[in-house]
Design an enzyme around this catalytic site. Structure first.
Site, PDB file in Angstrom:
ATOM      1  N   ASP A  95       0.829  -1.206   0.000  1.00 37.63           N
ATOM      2  CA  ASP A  95       0.000   0.000   0.000  1.00 37.63           C
ATOM      3  C   ASP A  95       0.863   1.257   0.000  1.00 37.63           C
ATOM      4  OD1 ASP A  95       0.821  -0.823   2.512  1.00 37.63           O
ATOM      5  OD2 ASP A  95      -0.829   0.123   3.566  1.00 37.63           O
ATOM      6  N   ASP A 127       7.133   4.123   2.825  1.00 34.21           N
ATOM      7  CA  ASP A 127       7.370   5.255   3.723  1.00 34.21           C
ATOM      8  C   ASP A 127       8.882   5.395   3.911  1.00 34.21           C
ATOM      9  OD1 ASP A 127       7.277   7.136   5.744  1.00 34.21           O
ATOM     10  OD2 ASP A 127       5.612   6.218   6.802  1.00 34.21           O
ATOM     11  N   SER A 128       9.448   4.663   4.863  1.00 31.77           N
ATOM     12  CA  SER A 128      10.915   4.680   5.007  1.00 31.77           C
ATOM     13  C   SER A 128      11.577   3.782   3.961  1.00 31.77           C
ATOM     14  CB  SER A 128      11.312   4.184   6.400  1.00 31.77           C
ATOM     15  OG  SER A 128      11.043   2.800   6.524  1.00 31.77           O
ATOM     16  N   THR A 177      10.224  -1.829   4.697  1.00 30.94           N
ATOM     17  CA  THR A 177       9.419  -3.028   4.467  1.00 30.94           C
ATOM     18  C   THR A 177       9.708  -3.607   3.081  1.00 30.94           C
ATOM     19  OG1 THR A 177       7.727  -2.132   5.913  1.00 30.94           O
ATOM     20  CG2 THR A 177       7.066  -3.962   4.503  1.00 30.94           C
TER      21      THR A 177
HETATM   22  C1  PRP Z   1       2.716   0.116   6.715  1.00 29.64           C
HETATM   23  C2  PRP Z   1       2.462  -0.221   5.265  1.00 29.64           C
HETATM   24  C3  PRP Z   1       3.747  -0.770   4.763  1.00 29.64           C
HETATM   25  C4  PRP Z   1       4.788  -0.137   5.665  1.00 29.64           C
HETATM   26  C5  PRP Z   1       5.562   0.872   4.906  1.00 29.64           C
HETATM   27  O1  PRP Z   1       2.495  -1.014   7.477  1.00 29.64           O
HETATM   28  O2  PRP Z   1       1.397  -1.110   5.121  1.00 29.64           O
HETATM   29  O3  PRP Z   1       3.783  -2.180   4.878  1.00 29.64           O
HETATM   30  O4  PRP Z   1       4.088   0.488   6.736  1.00 29.64           O
HETATM   31  O5  PRP Z   1       6.470   1.546   5.734  1.00 29.64           O
HETATM   32  P1  PRP Z   1       8.048   1.526   5.521  1.00 29.64           P
HETATM   33  O6  PRP Z   1       8.312   1.885   4.086  1.00 29.64           O
HETATM   34  O7  PRP Z   1       8.515   2.614   6.470  1.00 29.64           O
HETATM   35  O8  PRP Z   1       8.575   0.193   5.884  1.00 29.64           O
HETATM   36  P2  PRP Z   1       2.131  -0.989   9.043  1.00 29.64           P
HETATM   37  O9  PRP Z   1       3.311  -1.460   9.837  1.00 29.64           O
HETATM   38  O10 PRP Z   1       1.555   0.349   9.397  1.00 29.64           O
HETATM   39  O11 PRP Z   1       1.072  -2.130   9.167  1.00 29.64           O
HETATM   40  P3  PRP Z   1      -0.379  -2.307   8.502  1.00 29.64           P
HETATM   41  O12 PRP Z   1      -0.166  -2.489   7.016  1.00 29.64           O
HETATM   42  O13 PRP Z   1      -0.904  -3.529   9.153  1.00 29.64           O
HETATM   43  O14 PRP Z   1      -1.180  -1.055   8.806  1.00 29.64           O
END
Ligand code: PRP
Length: 182
Positions: A103, A106-107, A110
């Site tokens: 979805d 961000d950083s 993941t």
């Molecule tokens: C959110 C999103 C991504 C991740 C991106 O997950 O769904 O998997 O953060 O962030 P990053 O680029 O900084 O790694 P979250 O941990 O909020 O869990 P969720 O999807 O269950 O809401």
């Protein structure tokens, strides 16, 4: 019950904009994967569940879907977060054309973690598609298909949450600062 809209500052991506863009992305993916037997779509829970559902339904290429769940500690605000696998895929992905469906980037941690993890499992190919990416500094990650670039604010809707709320809004909105700073 609180009216959800009162907590939103502005709509960033309308429902119509989102659907139009996802149709385009599905068409691009179908073109790029022409001749491939099937695409192995991997949705990252929870956030990607809505994007995955729409993208997969628009995709005219043979495909299967599976999901994994990850979490990370200390990511929000603190950049030392470690990504942890909470729920793995049901089947091996050896020789599959894997498409990671995220979805939000961000950083970038993941996506980086998933790329590393899955590339070690000998897929036939490995690509990523993300619905949105924040305009901010992030670790260099490759996103093969990107829906939208969005400002670095707290966004909710279309799978994205604040404390598990707002995920099922059909559009993406900026959350009012007072909601997450109170
Ligand atoms: C959110 C999103 C991504 C991740 C991106 O997950 O769904 O998997 O953060 O962030 P990053 O680029 O900084 O790694 P979250 O941990 O909020 O869990 P969720 O999807 O269950 O809401």
């Amino acid at each position: 019950m609180t009216d959800l809209q009162q907590e939103l500052a502005r709509v960033l991506l309308s429902e119509e904009e989102i659907q139009t863009r996802i149709k385009e992305m599905a068409a691009q993916i179908a073109t790029d994967y022409a001749g491939v037997e099937r695409i192995y779509m991997v949705g990252i829970l929870k956030g990607a569940f809505i994007f995955m559902a729409d993208l997969a339904r628009y995709l005219r290429t043979n495909h299967v879907v599976d999901f994994i769940a990850v979490s990370s500690y200390g990511r929000k605000g603190v950049e030392s977060g470690e990504v942890r696998l909470l729920m793995d895929l049901r089947e091996p992905i050896t020789d599959e054309h894997v498409l990671i469906v995220e979805d939000i980037v961000d950083s970038g941690k993941t996506i980086q973690y998933l790329n590393e993890t899955f590339s070690g499992r000998q897929p036939a190919s490995l690509k990523t598609v993300a619905f949105v990416q924040k305009e901010r500094e992030h670790i260099p990650v490759s996103v093969d298909y990107l829906g939208f670039t969005i400002p670095d604010v707290w966004v909710v809707g279309y799978g994205l949450d604040y404390a598990e709320r707002f995920r099922t809004l059909p559009y993406v909105a900026e959350l009012k600062k007072e909601v997450y700073t109170k």
